[in-house]
Design an enzyme around this catalytic site. Sequence first.
Site, PDB file in Angstrom:
ATOM      1  N   HIS A 172       0.928  -1.168  -0.046  1.00  0.00           N
ATOM      2  CA  HIS A 172       0.017   0.025   0.119  1.00  0.00           C
ATOM      3  C   HIS A 172       0.827   1.082  -0.016  1.00  0.00           C
ATOM      4  O   HIS A 172       0.230   2.484   0.220  1.00  0.00           O
ATOM      5  CB  HIS A 172      -0.988   0.021   1.367  1.00  0.00           C
TER       6      HIS A 172
HETATM    7  C1  UD1 Z   1      -2.125   5.679   5.430  1.00  0.00           C
HETATM    8  C2  UD1 Z   1      -0.678   6.427   6.032  1.00  0.00           C
HETATM    9  C3  UD1 Z   1       0.255   5.384   5.858  1.00  0.00           C
HETATM   10  C4  UD1 Z   1      -0.219   4.096   6.259  1.00  0.00           C
HETATM   11  C5  UD1 Z   1      -1.377   3.626   5.923  1.00  0.00           C
HETATM   12  C6  UD1 Z   1      -1.812   2.455   6.874  1.00  0.00           C
HETATM   13  C7  UD1 Z   1      -0.483   8.813   5.559  1.00  0.00           C
HETATM   14  C8  UD1 Z   1       0.215   9.840   4.868  1.00  0.00           C
HETATM   15  N1  UD1 Z   1      -0.259   7.703   4.877  1.00  0.00           N
HETATM   16  O1  UD1 Z   1      -1.865   5.500   4.175  1.00  0.00           O
HETATM   17  O2  UD1 Z   1       1.428   5.982   6.502  1.00  0.00           O
HETATM   18  O3  UD1 Z   1       0.921   3.135   6.268  1.00  0.00           O
HETATM   19  O4  UD1 Z   1      -2.367   4.644   6.150  1.00  0.00           O
HETATM   20  O5  UD1 Z   1      -2.905   1.626   5.812  1.00  0.00           O
HETATM   21  O6  UD1 Z   1      -0.862   8.938   6.407  1.00  0.00           O
HETATM   22  N2  UD1 Z   1      -9.337   4.754   1.316  1.00  0.00           N
HETATM   23  C9  UD1 Z   1     -10.581   4.286   1.485  1.00  0.00           C
HETATM   24  N3  UD1 Z   1     -11.169   3.819   2.596  1.00  0.00           N
HETATM   25  C10 UD1 Z   1     -10.560   4.067   3.724  1.00  0.00           C
HETATM   26  C11 UD1 Z   1      -9.292   4.710   3.797  1.00  0.00           C
HETATM   27  C12 UD1 Z   1      -8.750   5.196   2.598  1.00  0.00           C
HETATM   28  O7  UD1 Z   1     -11.077   3.937   0.313  1.00  0.00           O
HETATM   29  O8  UD1 Z   1     -11.105   3.741   4.845  1.00  0.00           O
HETATM   30  C13 UD1 Z   1      -8.683   5.161   0.131  1.00  0.00           C
HETATM   31  C14 UD1 Z   1      -9.026   6.495  -0.332  1.00  0.00           C
HETATM   32  O9  UD1 Z   1      -9.018   6.498  -1.928  1.00  0.00           O
HETATM   33  C15 UD1 Z   1      -7.908   7.348   0.155  1.00  0.00           C
HETATM   34  C16 UD1 Z   1      -6.702   6.313  -0.158  1.00  0.00           C
HETATM   35  O10 UD1 Z   1      -7.150   5.083   0.052  1.00  0.00           O
HETATM   36  O11 UD1 Z   1      -7.497   8.565  -0.740  1.00  0.00           O
HETATM   37  C17 UD1 Z   1      -5.482   6.555   0.876  1.00  0.00           C
HETATM   38  O12 UD1 Z   1      -5.876   6.779   2.067  1.00  0.00           O
HETATM   39  P1  UD1 Z   1      -4.962   7.758   3.114  1.00  0.00           P
HETATM   40  O13 UD1 Z   1      -5.393   7.563   4.509  1.00  0.00           O
HETATM   41  O14 UD1 Z   1      -4.891   9.113   2.330  1.00  0.00           O
HETATM   42  O15 UD1 Z   1      -3.591   7.055   2.824  1.00  0.00           O
HETATM   43  P2  UD1 Z   1      -3.156   5.449   3.009  1.00  0.00           P
HETATM   44  O16 UD1 Z   1      -2.836   4.936   1.682  1.00  0.00           O
HETATM   45  O17 UD1 Z   1      -4.204   4.818   3.510  1.00  0.00           O
HETATM   46  N1  UDP Z   2      -3.705  -5.743   8.937  1.00  0.00           N
HETATM   47  C1  UDP Z   2      -4.800  -6.256   9.032  1.00  0.00           C
HETATM   48  N2  UDP Z   2      -5.413  -6.547   7.632  1.00  0.00           N
HETATM   49  C2  UDP Z   2      -4.696  -6.552   6.561  1.00  0.00           C
HETATM   50  C3  UDP Z   2      -3.689  -5.626   6.343  1.00  0.00           C
HETATM   51  C4  UDP Z   2      -3.021  -5.387   7.554  1.00  0.00           C
HETATM   52  O1  UDP Z   2      -5.169  -6.221  10.125  1.00  0.00           O
HETATM   53  O2  UDP Z   2      -5.557  -6.832   5.729  1.00  0.00           O
HETATM   54  C5  UDP Z   2      -2.901  -5.053  10.162  1.00  0.00           C
HETATM   55  C6  UDP Z   2      -1.384  -5.602  10.447  1.00  0.00           C
HETATM   56  O3  UDP Z   2      -1.622  -6.218  11.824  1.00  0.00           O
HETATM   57  C7  UDP Z   2      -0.415  -4.382  10.141  1.00  0.00           C
HETATM   58  C8  UDP Z   2      -1.135  -3.307  10.407  1.00  0.00           C
HETATM   59  O4  UDP Z   2      -2.761  -3.904  10.071  1.00  0.00           O
HETATM   60  O5  UDP Z   2       0.468  -4.593  11.055  1.00  0.00           O
HETATM   61  C9  UDP Z   2      -1.207  -2.019   9.953  1.00  0.00           C
HETATM   62  O6  UDP Z   2      -1.609  -1.800   8.599  1.00  0.00           O
HETATM   63  P1  UDP Z   2      -0.753  -1.192   7.462  1.00  0.00           P
HETATM   64  O7  UDP Z   2       0.427  -2.263   6.852  1.00  0.00           O
HETATM   65  O8  UDP Z   2      -1.804  -0.708   6.541  1.00  0.00           O
HETATM   66  O9  UDP Z   2       0.102   0.154   7.892  1.00  0.00           O
HETATM   67  P2  UDP Z   2       1.445   0.384   8.413  1.00  0.00           P
HETATM   68  O10 UDP Z   2       1.981  -0.503   9.479  1.00  0.00           O
HETATM   69  O11 UDP Z   2       2.564   0.246   7.005  1.00  0.00           O
HETATM   70  O12 UDP Z   2       1.393   1.865   8.585  1.00  0.00           O
END
Ligand code: UD1
Ligand code: UDP
Length: 365
Positions: free
Chosen positions: A208
């Site tokens: 991601h």
């Molecule tokens: C965010 C964090 C990243 C973290 C990740 C964990 C920042 C800059 N990034 O990235 O560090 O590793 O979360 O998972 O804070 N979206 C949905 N549903 C949701 C949430 C997001 O559809 O519930 C989609 C939307 O299109 C959104 C995109 O995902 O624009 C990205 O979401 P965002 O929270 O901005 O960043 P992540 O890639 O999730």
């Molecule tokens: N995780 C989960 N379901 C998934 C993918 C991840 O429960 O499908 C959990 C997993 O324990 C992971 C945590 O969510 O350590 C954090 O998620 P993510 O990898 O999105 O964020 P990051 O740690 O890279 O910020």
Amino acid sequence: MRKTILSVVGARPNFLKVAPLHREFLRRQDDVRSLIVHTGQHYDAAMSDVFFRDLELPKADFHLESGSASHSVQTARIMTRFEEVVESVRPDWVVVFGDVNSTLACALVCAKEHIPLAHVEAGLRSFDRKMPEEINRLLTDQVSDLLFATEQAGVENLLREGVAAGRIHLTGNVMIDALMQFEAKADRSSILQALRVQPGKYFLITLHRAGNVDSRETLSHLADLVTQTGSRAPVLFPVHPRTSRKLEEFGLLDKLRAESRVQLTEPLGYLDFVCLTKHALGVVSDSGGVQAETTHLNVPCLTLRNETEQLVTVELGTNTLGRGDAEGVLEWVDSVCQGHGKKSQPIPYWDGKAAVRIADVLVAN
Ligand code: UD1
Ligand code: UDP
């Protein structure tokens, strides 16, 4: 005097990190009133509600409903809404976690409002300022009053950046606390049967990171690697919403879905995900949390990045870095299939007691 501690969560990894700390605060109800703010950065049921359920967290006391937007809009929206909360609650401490936009947004509000701020998972550095998370980490640490580090390298990074030693505490990793608290419950998950995989006979993949999924070229290369991994053993790939959108936009989703050895799923709940991690032959990921979890569970992990902010997972754990020339990835996959994956050694302070140490410091200050 009883302290009001306001913990801020917004994205999936934050929910895991607050759970052990909130539990510890509840054990100390005479000393602590624990409140939770959910910024709404993640909002799909599979990215948020399921974690509150799995981790036995109460409904957040405040929900800012900030949703998705560009970095600046999202950060500004969270700041505006969080400012109202701190003005009404005037907490003794605000606790922020990790490195997401919600972390920085609320840290900045605390700095401006002179609210004492504690950062859990302080000091981690990838030294790549193109990562939004690196900027969030650097700036949050600069305005924090208490900094709780997960590993010694984090302490050293903070000292080098001029943070006063008295503010830094090496407390361990609350993600490991969560894992230890919920592993037995995860063992009861029926996800392996539901996805029809055998323990020790599949790879688990998550992707991601913006640097991996936002460019067509990189994502299509990584999608090829997913397919190639499937040629060695079945692959489970729970797809993050960012990745799902990008796979669709780049016309890669149907191709991956057509692969018989690759199973795409919605993002999974914590207990199912831990269960799948524990029984995987190996995990390929670009997640921060997964690097720590695989190390604790002694499951080989290939991190599809050039660098990591959690060096200890490479030095003492099961983590291997590899952005992914195809050859390197397949070599890793083959060596894991032959039983030659890395084994982990114990990591100092990753013993399930990080939340206790953090709560001790917060209550005493
Ligand atoms: C965010 C964090 C990243 C973290 C990740 C964990 C920042 C800059 N990034 O990235 O560090 O590793 O979360 O998972 O804070 N979206 C949905 N549903 C949701 C949430 C997001 O559809 O519930 C989609 C939307 O299109 C959104 C995109 O995902 O624009 C990205 O979401 P965002 O929270 O901005 O960043 P992540 O890639 O999730
Ligand atoms: N995780 C989960 N379901 C998934 C993918 C991840 O429960 O499908 C959990 C997993 O324990 C992971 C945590 O969510 O350590 C954090 O998620 P993510 O990898 O999105 O964020 P990051 O740690 O890279 O910020």
